[in-house]
Design an enzyme around this catalytic site. Structure first.
Site, PDB file in Angstrom:
ATOM      1  N   HIS A 190      43.719  23.825  40.987  1.00  0.00           N
ATOM      2  CA  HIS A 190      42.481  23.129  40.664  1.00  0.00           C
ATOM      3  C   HIS A 190      42.625  22.361  39.352  1.00  0.00           C
ATOM      4  CE1 HIS A 190      42.059  26.702  38.220  1.00  0.00           C
ATOM      5  NE2 HIS A 190      41.759  27.478  39.249  1.00  0.00           N
TER       6      HIS A 190
HETATM    7  P1  TYD Z   1      39.853  30.964  40.464  1.00  0.00           P
HETATM    8  O1  TYD Z   1      39.640  30.194  39.201  1.00  0.00           O
HETATM    9  O2  TYD Z   1      39.592  30.283  41.752  1.00  0.00           O
HETATM   10  O3  TYD Z   1      41.291  31.592  40.553  1.00  0.00           O
HETATM   11  P2  TYD Z   1      42.662  31.302  39.806  1.00  0.00           P
HETATM   12  O4  TYD Z   1      42.817  32.469  38.885  1.00  0.00           O
HETATM   13  O5  TYD Z   1      43.677  31.288  40.882  1.00  0.00           O
HETATM   14  O6  TYD Z   1      42.566  29.999  39.078  1.00  0.00           O
HETATM   15  O7  TYD Z   1      38.952  32.263  40.354  1.00  0.00           O
HETATM   16  C1  TYD Z   1      38.970  33.251  41.314  1.00  0.00           C
HETATM   17  C2  TYD Z   1      37.568  33.781  41.485  1.00  0.00           C
HETATM   18  O8  TYD Z   1      37.081  34.358  40.266  1.00  0.00           O
HETATM   19  C3  TYD Z   1      36.576  32.710  41.877  1.00  0.00           C
HETATM   20  O9  TYD Z   1      35.715  33.251  42.857  1.00  0.00           O
HETATM   21  C4  TYD Z   1      35.811  32.428  40.622  1.00  0.00           C
HETATM   22  C5  TYD Z   1      35.879  33.717  39.853  1.00  0.00           C
HETATM   23  N1  TYD Z   1      35.935  33.541  38.382  1.00  0.00           N
HETATM   24  C6  TYD Z   1      34.864  33.936  37.593  1.00  0.00           C
HETATM   25  O10 TYD Z   1      33.833  34.410  38.088  1.00  0.00           O
HETATM   26  N2  TYD Z   1      34.968  33.799  36.235  1.00  0.00           N
HETATM   27  C7  TYD Z   1      36.073  33.289  35.664  1.00  0.00           C
HETATM   28  O11 TYD Z   1      36.139  33.195  34.403  1.00  0.00           O
HETATM   29  C8  TYD Z   1      37.159  32.866  36.491  1.00  0.00           C
HETATM   30  C9  TYD Z   1      38.409  32.272  35.901  1.00  0.00           C
HETATM   31  C10 TYD Z   1      37.047  33.028  37.830  1.00  0.00           C
END
Ligand code: TYD
Length: 143
Positions: A57
């Protein structure tokens, strides 16, 4: 290449390492080593990440500093023309700075990897761009 990706850079934090005693200490001072005011940090850990690709992302407002406080991982950035760069986070004193609007993927996690992420924003799912085609469109429109 866009103006954001030009600012991506590795950072090296001040550290105190005594190799023969296996003692290490890393110091991170806000606004000195980190190019923004820290509002939030989180960490990605667990053997379930081995073989996984995280991230995928870009963010409209969040800037990040990523560092492996334990273990190792890699970060790949991809720009709107498909150019990629790979950064290795192999030491607790090495970090990667990512400004906003940079597409990132984190992968090659070792089992003991603890990837710490510092950011300038509270979590807001609406500022995430999760579709690469949309990311390309936004970046191309901006130029
Ligand atoms: P995401 O940012 O999609 O994952 P990655 O670590 O692979 O970048 O986050 C995974 C899930 O966690 C998503 O449902 C959003 C949630 N999330 C939060 O609630 N708070 C946060 O600070 C972060 C980073 C993610």
């Amino acid at each position: 290449m866009n103006k954001y990706i030009k600012d991506v850079k590795m950072l090296k934090f001040p550290s105190y390492i005594v190799d023969d005693l296996s003692i290490g200490h890393v110091e991170i001072e806000g606004l000195k080593e980190i190019p923004f005011e820290i509002k939030r940090f989180f960490y990605i850990f667990g053997s379930g990440n081995v073989g996984m690709v995280r991230g995928k992302h870009a963010n409209r407002r969040s800037k990040f500093v990523l560092l492996n406080i334990a273990g190792r991982s890699k970060v790949k950035t991809i720009d709107e023309d498909g150019n990629t760069e790979i950064y290795e986070l192999n030491h607790p004193y090495d970090a990667l700075y990512l400004p906003e609007y940079v597409w990132k993927e984190m992968y090659d996690f070792t089992e003991d990897s603890v990837l710490m992420v510092l950011t300038n924003e509270y979590y807001d799912s609406t500022e995430y761009i999760r579709d690469f085609e949309e990311y390309v469109k936004i970046l191309k429109e901006e130029q």
